[in-house]
Design an enzyme around this catalytic site. Structure first.
Site, PDB file in Angstrom:
ATOM      1  N   GLY A   1      -8.685   8.958   9.345  1.00  0.00           N
ATOM      2  CA  GLY A   1      -9.071   8.935  10.753  1.00  0.00           C
ATOM      3  C   GLY A   1     -10.145   9.928  11.138  1.00  0.00           C
TER       4      GLY A   1
ATOM      5  CG  ASN B   1      -6.953   1.198  11.022  1.00  0.00           C
ATOM      6  OD1 ASN B   1      -5.754   1.137  10.856  1.00  0.00           O
ATOM      7  ND2 ASN B   1      -7.460   0.842  12.206  1.00  0.00           N
TER       8      ASN B   1
ATOM      9  CB  ALA C   1      -8.554   7.666   4.144  1.00  0.00           C
ATOM     10  N   GLY C   2     -11.240   7.820   5.958  1.00  0.00           N
ATOM     11  CA  GLY C   2     -12.273   8.794   6.307  1.00  0.00           C
ATOM     12  C   GLY C   2     -13.651   8.235   6.581  1.00  0.00           C
TER      13      GLY C   2
ATOM     14  CE  LYS D   1      -3.289   2.808   2.429  1.00  0.00           C
ATOM     15  NZ  LYS D   1      -3.967   3.118   3.694  1.00  0.00           N
TER      16      LYS D   1
END
Lengths: 263, 68
Positions: A167, A215, A193-194, A106
């Protein structure tokens, strides 16, 4: 269709990324979990077959937590997190290959430690260089069509535009851009992301995105295990809806019942 | 032999042996995979036994951590 037939249909709907084939379309990260045990449960409940992880200097004095234990036998997708330049990313990629014995990567180059959005100039430079080696590059990038096309042309196996800041749990800063990207990029597209809640994962899966990477939304939820399962279901629901095909959007009402009474 | 001074993960460390394999025994993790980079070059694990360290080598021992 019975529930088991639906499950079979989903199972047959495999996702090919580079040389790998997955039945799950949810990729999960392994950072920020409250404990190894919770990480292990959440990763298992997510159904993810591919998980991301990062590099760090080994510090003998630090806690003995070993992130590889909760990951078990899932496929590893090491990231280049924390790097700011193409040179650092290339160095990180080579260390990852030696450490994890995988050529999956990644590629993630952030703008600064405070602004975690991608640095596209450096990302393009690193992708150009690494694509000449045998890496299978999953690339974290912005939503700019030209940048994504360049990454696709370089042979990156997955193009991963951010939904919103890493995050942040904000979901999407620009859903229209994400939708346009899907219509222009034929390579595997993954929102990275997000994302904050499963409905956001469903939304992009309904648009035809191939997968999502989550995540923080799972790891930092009050109950990561439940949130992992909810994302699993959200991704599956969105994928099924995409395969089913939504009705055309209309600005006029269209009755689904007779429009006059007993005639 | 005289003591060897190296930079290990950003800190100056003195070693009694110039064998990389000795450093691995004392400083590398035993319960998880790791990689070693010396002066910016990755040393494959198959070379650990024969690799000799020299003064001022910059050594990184790298392992996995959670990440997204």
């Amino acid at each position: 269709m019975t529930e088991s037939k639906l499950s079979q249909q989903l199972a047959a709907d495999s996702l090919e990324i580079g040389t790998q084939v997955y039945s799950s379309r949810l990729i999960v990260g392994t950072g920020k979990y409250p404990s190894e045990d919770i990480a292990e449960k959440a990763i298992n409940f997510s159904g993810a077959e591919l998980v991301t992880l990062a590099l760090k200097r080994f510090d003998k004095g630090e806690s003995s937590e070993n992130i590889l234990r909760p990951i078990g036998n899932k496929n590893l997708l090491p990231n280049t997190a924390g790097v700011l330049t193409a040179d650092e990313a290339i160095r990180s990629a080579h260390i990852s290959k030696e450490l994890f014995k995988t050529n999956l990567l990644k590629l993630e180059i952030i703008s600064s430690a405070a602004n975690l959005d991608p640095n596209m100039e450096e990302t393009l430079k690193a992708a150009r260089s690494l694509s000449k080696e045998d890496f299978e590059i999953y690339v974290y990038c912005d939503r700019d069509i030209d940048n994504c096309k360049k990454l696709e042309d370089m042979g990156c196996v997955a193009i991963m535009p951010l939904g919103s800041s890493i995050g942040s749990g904000r979901g999407f800063d620009n859903l229209i851009d994400l939708e346009k990207l899907r219509s222009q990029i034929s390579q595997v597209l993954i929102v990275d992301a997000g994302l904050g809640v499963p409905s956001e994962a469903s939304t992009v899966m309904e648009m035809g995105y191939d997968a999502v990477l989550v995540n923080s939304a799972i790891a930092q939820a009050k109950d990561p295990t439940r949130m992992a399962e909810s994302f699993k279901k959200g991704v599956e629901a969105g994928r099924l809806a995409y395969l089913a095909g939504r009705i055309p959007v209309s600005d006029k009402a269209k009755a689904s019942s007779p429009t006059s009474f007993l005639k | 032999m005289s003591k060897l001074q190296i930079n290990l993960n950003g800190e100056v460390v003195e070693l009694n042996s110039n064998n990389l394999s000795d450093l691995v025994v004392h400083k590398a993790p035993k319960d998880r995979p790791f990689a070693i980079e010396i002066n910016g070059i990755i040393v494959p694990s198959s070379d650990f036994d024969n690799f000799k360290l020299t003064n001022n080598d910059r050594i990184e021992i790298i392992t996995a951590v959670g990440g997204g």
